[in-house]
Design a protein around this motif. Structure first.
Motif, PDB file in Angstrom:
ATOM      1  N   SER A  15     -11.593   1.789 -16.404  1.00  0.00           N
ATOM      2  CA  SER A  15     -11.114   3.079 -15.891  1.00  0.00           C
ATOM      3  C   SER A  15      -9.600   3.077 -15.913  1.00  0.00           C
ATOM      4  N   GLY A  16      -9.038   3.832 -16.796  1.00  0.00           N
ATOM      5  CA  GLY A  16      -7.589   3.871 -16.919  1.00  0.00           C
ATOM      6  C   GLY A  16      -6.933   4.923 -16.045  1.00  0.00           C
ATOM      7  N   SER A  17      -7.664   5.989 -15.667  1.00  0.00           N
ATOM      8  CA  SER A  17      -7.030   7.063 -14.921  1.00  0.00           C
ATOM      9  C   SER A  17      -7.295   6.991 -13.428  1.00  0.00           C
ATOM     10  N   GLY A  18      -8.136   6.090 -12.974  1.00  0.00           N
ATOM     11  CA  GLY A  18      -8.458   5.999 -11.559  1.00  0.00           C
ATOM     12  C   GLY A  18      -7.344   5.352 -10.763  1.00  0.00           C
ATOM     13  N   SER A  19      -7.316   5.642  -9.458  1.00  0.00           N
ATOM     14  CA  SER A  19      -6.274   5.049  -8.622  1.00  0.00           C
ATOM     15  C   SER A  19      -6.578   3.591  -8.325  1.00  0.00           C
ATOM     16  N   GLY A  20      -7.816   3.152  -8.491  1.00  0.00           N
ATOM     17  CA  GLY A  20      -8.177   1.766  -8.251  1.00  0.00           C
ATOM     18  C   GLY A  20      -8.214   0.964  -9.519  1.00  0.00           C
ATOM     19  N   GLY A  21      -7.270   1.148 -10.389  1.00  0.00           N
ATOM     20  CA  GLY A  21      -7.246   0.454 -11.676  1.00  0.00           C
ATOM     21  C   GLY A  21      -6.989  -1.025 -11.511  1.00  0.00           C
ATOM     22  N   GLY A  22      -7.077  -1.752 -12.595  1.00  0.00           N
ATOM     23  CA  GLY A  22      -6.888  -3.194 -12.563  1.00  0.00           C
ATOM     24  C   GLY A  22      -5.437  -3.581 -12.376  1.00  0.00           C
ATOM     25  N   ASN A  23      -5.189  -4.871 -12.314  1.00  0.00           N
ATOM     26  CA  ASN A  23      -3.828  -5.350 -12.101  1.00  0.00           C
ATOM     27  C   ASN A  23      -2.947  -5.161 -13.319  1.00  0.00           C
ATOM     28  N   GLY A  24      -3.519  -5.025 -14.487  1.00  0.00           N
ATOM     29  CA  GLY A  24      -2.737  -4.829 -15.692  1.00  0.00           C
ATOM     30  C   GLY A  24      -2.185  -3.422 -15.816  1.00  0.00           C
ATOM     31  N   ASP A  25      -2.632  -2.487 -14.982  1.00  0.00           N
ATOM     32  CA  ASP A  25      -2.224  -1.094 -15.063  1.00  0.00           C
ATOM     33  C   ASP A  25      -1.166  -0.787 -13.990  1.00  0.00           C
ATOM     34  N   ASP A  26      -0.137  -1.627 -13.910  1.00  0.00           N
ATOM     35  CA  ASP A  26       0.884  -1.455 -12.878  1.00  0.00           C
ATOM     36  C   ASP A  26       1.809  -0.286 -13.156  1.00  0.00           C
ATOM     37  N   GLY A  27       1.829   0.243 -14.355  1.00  0.00           N
ATOM     38  CA  GLY A  27       2.745   1.313 -14.692  1.00  0.00           C
ATOM     39  C   GLY A  27       2.452   2.619 -13.973  1.00  0.00           C
ATOM     40  N   SER A  28       1.182   2.915 -13.665  1.00  0.00           N
ATOM     41  CA  SER A  28       0.847   4.181 -13.036  1.00  0.00           C
ATOM     42  C   SER A  28       0.738   4.081 -11.526  1.00  0.00           C
ATOM     43  N   LYS A  29       0.781   2.892 -10.973  1.00  0.00           N
ATOM     44  CA  LYS A  29       0.652   2.733  -9.533  1.00  0.00           C
ATOM     45  C   LYS A  29       2.023   2.747  -8.866  1.00  0.00           C
ATOM     46  N   ILE A  30       2.054   3.219  -7.639  1.00  0.00           N
ATOM     47  CA  ILE A  30       3.272   3.194  -6.836  1.00  0.00           C
ATOM     48  C   ILE A  30       3.369   1.811  -6.197  1.00  0.00           C
ATOM     49  N   ARG A  31       4.501   1.157  -6.385  1.00  0.00           N
ATOM     50  CA  ARG A  31       4.689  -0.175  -5.818  1.00  0.00           C
ATOM     51  C   ARG A  31       4.988  -0.078  -4.329  1.00  0.00           C
ATOM     52  N   LYS A  32       4.834  -1.209  -3.631  1.00  0.00           N
ATOM     53  CA  LYS A  32       5.002  -1.198  -2.173  1.00  0.00           C
ATOM     54  C   LYS A  32       6.414  -0.824  -1.756  1.00  0.00           C
ATOM     55  N   PHE A  33       7.420  -1.394  -2.408  1.00  0.00           N
ATOM     56  CA  PHE A  33       8.785  -1.094  -1.987  1.00  0.00           C
ATOM     57  C   PHE A  33       9.152   0.348  -2.316  1.00  0.00           C
ATOM     58  N   GLU A  34       8.585   0.899  -3.388  1.00  0.00           N
ATOM     59  CA  GLU A  34       8.824   2.311  -3.682  1.00  0.00           C
ATOM     60  C   GLU A  34       8.187   3.195  -2.620  1.00  0.00           C
ATOM     61  N   ALA A  35       6.965   2.837  -2.209  1.00  0.00           N
ATOM     62  CA  ALA A  35       6.279   3.619  -1.184  1.00  0.00           C
ATOM     63  C   ALA A  35       7.031   3.580   0.139  1.00  0.00           C
TER      64      ALA A  35
END
Length: 90
Positions: A15-35
């Motif tokens: 699943s590439g578009s889901g919010s629960g993607g794998g660890n390799g899909d870090d580009g679309s997730k908001i990182r902790k320090f950004e949040a």
């Protein structure tokens, strides 16, 4: 223990578009320090909006607090949506 770890990796890579993607899909997730920065920015903007509403518009306390809450929730949501949109374009 390896069976538990392989479960999310298999479903995350499919699943590439889901919010629960794998660890390799870090580009679309908001990182902790950004949040954290975005939430702090929202809190500061909400406080300033409430103070500005109270002093400049001579609003009641309820109106000033509600303005601050709306800005404090709306601004981080808008920023996160923009970041996720930009990251999903590439």
């Amino acid at each position: 223990m390896s069976a538990t770890q392989s479960g999310p990796q298999v479903s995350g890579s499919g699943s590439g578009s889901g919010s629960g993607g794998g660890n390799g899909d870090d580009g679309s997730k908001i990182r902790k320090f950004e949040a954290v920065i975005i939430v702090l920015l929202g809190m500061i903007a909400g406080i300033l909006a409430g103070i500005g509403s109270r002093t400049l518009d001579h609003a009641s306390w309820f109106e000033a607090i509600s303005t601050g809450v709306v800005v404090g929730i709306g601004l981080p949501t808008f920023i996160i949506m923009i970041i996720r949109y930009i990251r999903n374009q590439s």
